[in-house]
Structures are given as C-alpha cells and as structure tokens.
Design an enzyme around this catalytic site. Sequence first.
Site, PDB file in Angstrom:
ATOM      1  CB  SER A  65      -1.176  -0.172   0.904  1.00  0.00           C
ATOM      2  OG  SER A  65      -1.593  -0.852   0.774  1.00  0.00           O
ATOM      3  CB  VAL A  89      -6.050  -4.408   2.937  1.00  0.00           C
ATOM      4  CG1 VAL A  89      -5.438  -5.545   2.209  1.00  0.00           C
ATOM      5  CG2 VAL A  89      -6.791  -4.531   3.662  1.00  0.00           C
ATOM      6  CG  HIS A  97       3.903  -1.577   9.494  1.00  0.00           C
ATOM      7  ND1 HIS A  97       4.790  -0.113   9.072  1.00  0.00           N
ATOM      8  CD2 HIS A  97       3.487  -1.220   8.491  1.00  0.00           C
ATOM      9  CE1 HIS A  97       5.232  -0.819   7.437  1.00  0.00           C
ATOM     10  NE2 HIS A  97       4.183  -1.312   7.551  1.00  0.00           N
ATOM     11  CG  PHE A 122      -7.318   6.606   0.981  1.00  0.00           C
ATOM     12  CD1 PHE A 122      -6.079   6.451   0.963  1.00  0.00           C
ATOM     13  CD2 PHE A 122      -7.978   6.015   1.833  1.00  0.00           C
ATOM     14  CE1 PHE A 122      -5.203   5.731   2.451  1.00  0.00           C
ATOM     15  CE2 PHE A 122      -8.350   4.793   3.053  1.00  0.00           C
ATOM     16  CZ  PHE A 122      -6.254   5.373   2.795  1.00  0.00           C
TER      17      PHE A 122
END
Length: 167
Positions: A65, A89, A97, A122
Amino acid sequence: MSSADKNLSVFTTEGLPDISNKKFAIAVAEWNSEVTEKLFEGAYQTLITYGALPANIVRGNVPGSFELTMASQWFAQRADIDAVIALGVVIQGETKHNDYINHAVAQGITNVSLKYDKPVIFGVLTPNNMEQALERSGGVHGNKGDEAAITAIKMIGLKAQAVNGQA
C-alpha cells in the site's frame, strides 16, 4: 457513519456521467492479495457496469500500500487518464506500522490528486484484522472497490460540472 453500519456496495447512482470515453487507472497493492484482488474485481466490475470500456481500464500492481502513492502519481501525470483508483489494505498489527503507512498513503494520494487536478481515489482498507478486511472486500459490508470506483465516476462528473459548467 462507520463502515460497520454501511454497506460499501450500496450507493446512489442518480446523475452519473457518461464514462464511455473516460480512461481509468487502478493501482493495486499485492500485499494481502486475498483482499486486494477482491477490491480490484469490485472496482473493475463497477466501472464496467456504469459504462467504462474494458480497453479504457488499465491496471498497475505495486508491492504494498505504501507504493500506491507513487503509482498513482505515475498514472495521474498521464494526460489520457481521467481518474486513478488506489486499492490496498493495511491491517493493524502489534506495532504502529499501520498508522504510519495509512497516514502517508492518505496524504500522498491527496497530494497527487491536487497536483494533477484529477480524481485520485483512496480505496485502502484500514481494518483491525483480516476478518474485517474480508468483510469489506465483498463480504457482509460490501466492497470498498465498488465504492472507490463509483467515487471516481462521481468525481469525474463533478469536475465536468464545476470546471467546465457541464451538467
């Protein structure tokens, strides 16, 4: 409303623009491909359902991502691309993180959209676990890919109205 209370595949389709001559890029993260492939399928099918031609949909894969921002920029800088959909995802783990990745990707995609004056959507899930990710990629809560594609279509229509004065 949180996605726990909304089906991501249910949306208003009134007044959608003709997208038969529009070109879409879909950037897809390979990490958690069990989820991201379902997001892609949802986005692709939604675009086709509402008038996009298969030849006008291009796909680019990225490792994870975090790389969606760069891929989105590469696609957005192309004059022939009308909208970019970034799909990924980032599942919460034992560290923070996910917070850093999610913030960076959201901000990066926003910046790309503004820089190239075109919709960059997004379509990244930010669930607590894999079960929630699956529920939002074609499960009980619908498919974020569907929502991302319809958002791209609606933003193309709004841009035509706002910038060009078209209905």
